[in-house]
Design a protein around this motif. Sequence first.
Motif, mmCIF file in Angstrom:
data_model
loop_
_atom_site.group_PDB
_atom_site.id
_atom_site.type_symbol
_atom_site.label_atom_id
_atom_site.label_comp_id
_atom_site.label_asym_id
_atom_site.label_seq_id
_atom_site.Cartn_x
_atom_site.Cartn_y
_atom_site.Cartn_z
ATOM 1 N N LYS A 19 0.535 -1.206 -0.073
ATOM 2 C CA LYS A 19 0.113 -0.070 0.000
ATOM 3 C C LYS A 19 0.875 1.213 0.075
ATOM 4 N N TRP A 20 1.940 1.105 0.825
ATOM 5 C CA TRP A 20 2.767 2.409 0.783
ATOM 6 C C TRP A 20 3.469 2.731 -0.700
ATOM 7 N N MET A 21 3.855 1.570 -1.250
ATOM 8 C CA MET A 21 4.550 1.872 -2.663
ATOM 9 C C MET A 21 3.525 2.444 -3.423
ATOM 10 N N ASP A 22 2.152 2.005 -3.328
ATOM 11 C CA ASP A 22 1.130 2.503 -4.371
ATOM 12 C C ASP A 22 1.025 3.927 -4.045
ATOM 13 N N ARG A 23 0.761 4.263 -2.793
ATOM 14 C CA ARG A 23 0.365 5.700 -2.434
ATOM 15 C C ARG A 23 1.681 6.544 -2.891
ATOM 16 N N MET A 24 2.858 6.388 -2.654
ATOM 17 C CA MET A 24 4.016 6.970 -2.985
ATOM 18 C C MET A 24 4.397 7.220 -4.335
ATOM 19 N N LYS A 25 3.901 6.165 -5.334
ATOM 20 C CA LYS A 25 4.015 6.368 -6.574
ATOM 21 C C LYS A 25 2.971 7.440 -7.208
ATOM 22 N N SER A 37 14.479 2.032 -11.713
ATOM 23 C CA SER A 37 13.480 0.626 -12.316
ATOM 24 C C SER A 37 12.571 0.382 -11.156
ATOM 25 N N ASP A 38 11.558 -0.554 -11.776
ATOM 26 C CA ASP A 38 10.396 -0.867 -10.697
ATOM 27 C C ASP A 38 11.351 -1.717 -9.594
ATOM 28 N N HIS A 39 12.144 -2.447 -10.055
ATOM 29 C CA HIS A 39 12.873 -3.431 -9.187
ATOM 30 C C HIS A 39 13.652 -2.521 -7.897
ATOM 31 N N MET A 40 14.063 -1.610 -8.355
ATOM 32 C CA MET A 40 14.790 -0.782 -7.579
ATOM 33 C C MET A 40 13.849 -0.041 -6.621
ATOM 34 N N PHE A 41 13.098 0.620 -7.179
ATOM 35 C CA PHE A 41 11.763 0.999 -6.340
ATOM 36 C C PHE A 41 11.350 0.201 -5.256
ATOM 37 N N THR A 42 10.914 -1.039 -5.714
ATOM 38 C CA THR A 42 10.540 -1.841 -4.661
ATOM 39 C C THR A 42 11.608 -2.094 -3.719
ATOM 40 N N ARG A 43 12.730 -2.367 -3.964
ATOM 41 C CA ARG A 43 13.868 -2.702 -3.112
ATOM 42 C C ARG A 43 14.143 -1.684 -2.214
#
Length: 275
Positions: A19-25, A37-43
């Motif tokens: 949820k945090w990643m969705d809101r911050m994006k 990259s999505d991978h780096m953002f997730t990490r």
Amino acid sequence: MDNLVYNYIKENQAEILVKWMDRMKEKADERLIKQVSDHMFTRTSNEFIDMIVTNVERNHDEFIAKLSDFAEKVVRLGWPLTFVSEGLREFNWLVFEGMKEDGLITPENQMDIVYDFDKWSTPMSNEIVHIYSQTWERTVSLQKIALQELSAPLIPVLEKITVMPLVGTIDTERAKQIMENLLTGVVKHRSEVVLIDITGVPVVDTMVAHHIIQAAEAVRLVGAKCMLCGIRPEIAQTIVNLGINLNEIITKNSLRKGIEAALEITNRKIVEVEE
């Protein structure tokens, strides 16, 4: 931190992260998201949430260590402090919302939990701002030193002949660096001729010309000749229109012609060898 809040965060860490990643994006500047990259953002997001949870567990030393590593990474990625601070606020809000939905926060205990949240998050927020600012200042300082070293290099190309290639805009601070490097380099390399190549300088205005004239005069005072190379037609036209006097400086339209002239000044020339 209150055990109720602590247990909720530990049990729902994975869900909070998503949820945090969705809101911050949604909140982030589009350029900020595109540059990683999505991978780096997730990490990196995972590291951020894990860092907060470490502080929830009251392991201060480990939290500081993780915060330092995290700050180094996000500064390199170009994440602004506002984004990081907003991330912490968003984390708190997600936890608070989730606990209300699960019925863990009631009208009776709501004020106590809000107070507990503030008591826990404010020191952490201050620590994040402090470490991030220190990391940013250190990074900018190192970059500034590196740029200064590269901004005005004096290169010995032949005996008694050195070249200073200039690229980009010349401001007052950089002009000072050019002057220092010129004078130091002329003495160090025992140069008789110094070629300043302005091929990569986009604009030569009155101020830039003034700095170049000063540099040439300083070089002459330490016993060397200064030559200005790379004067493109549009630059020549600008110099004439501005009424800038370069009569005391030898000028050439290319570095190649400048080196040929420098060889003549030092009683040498290029000779083609027959096969």
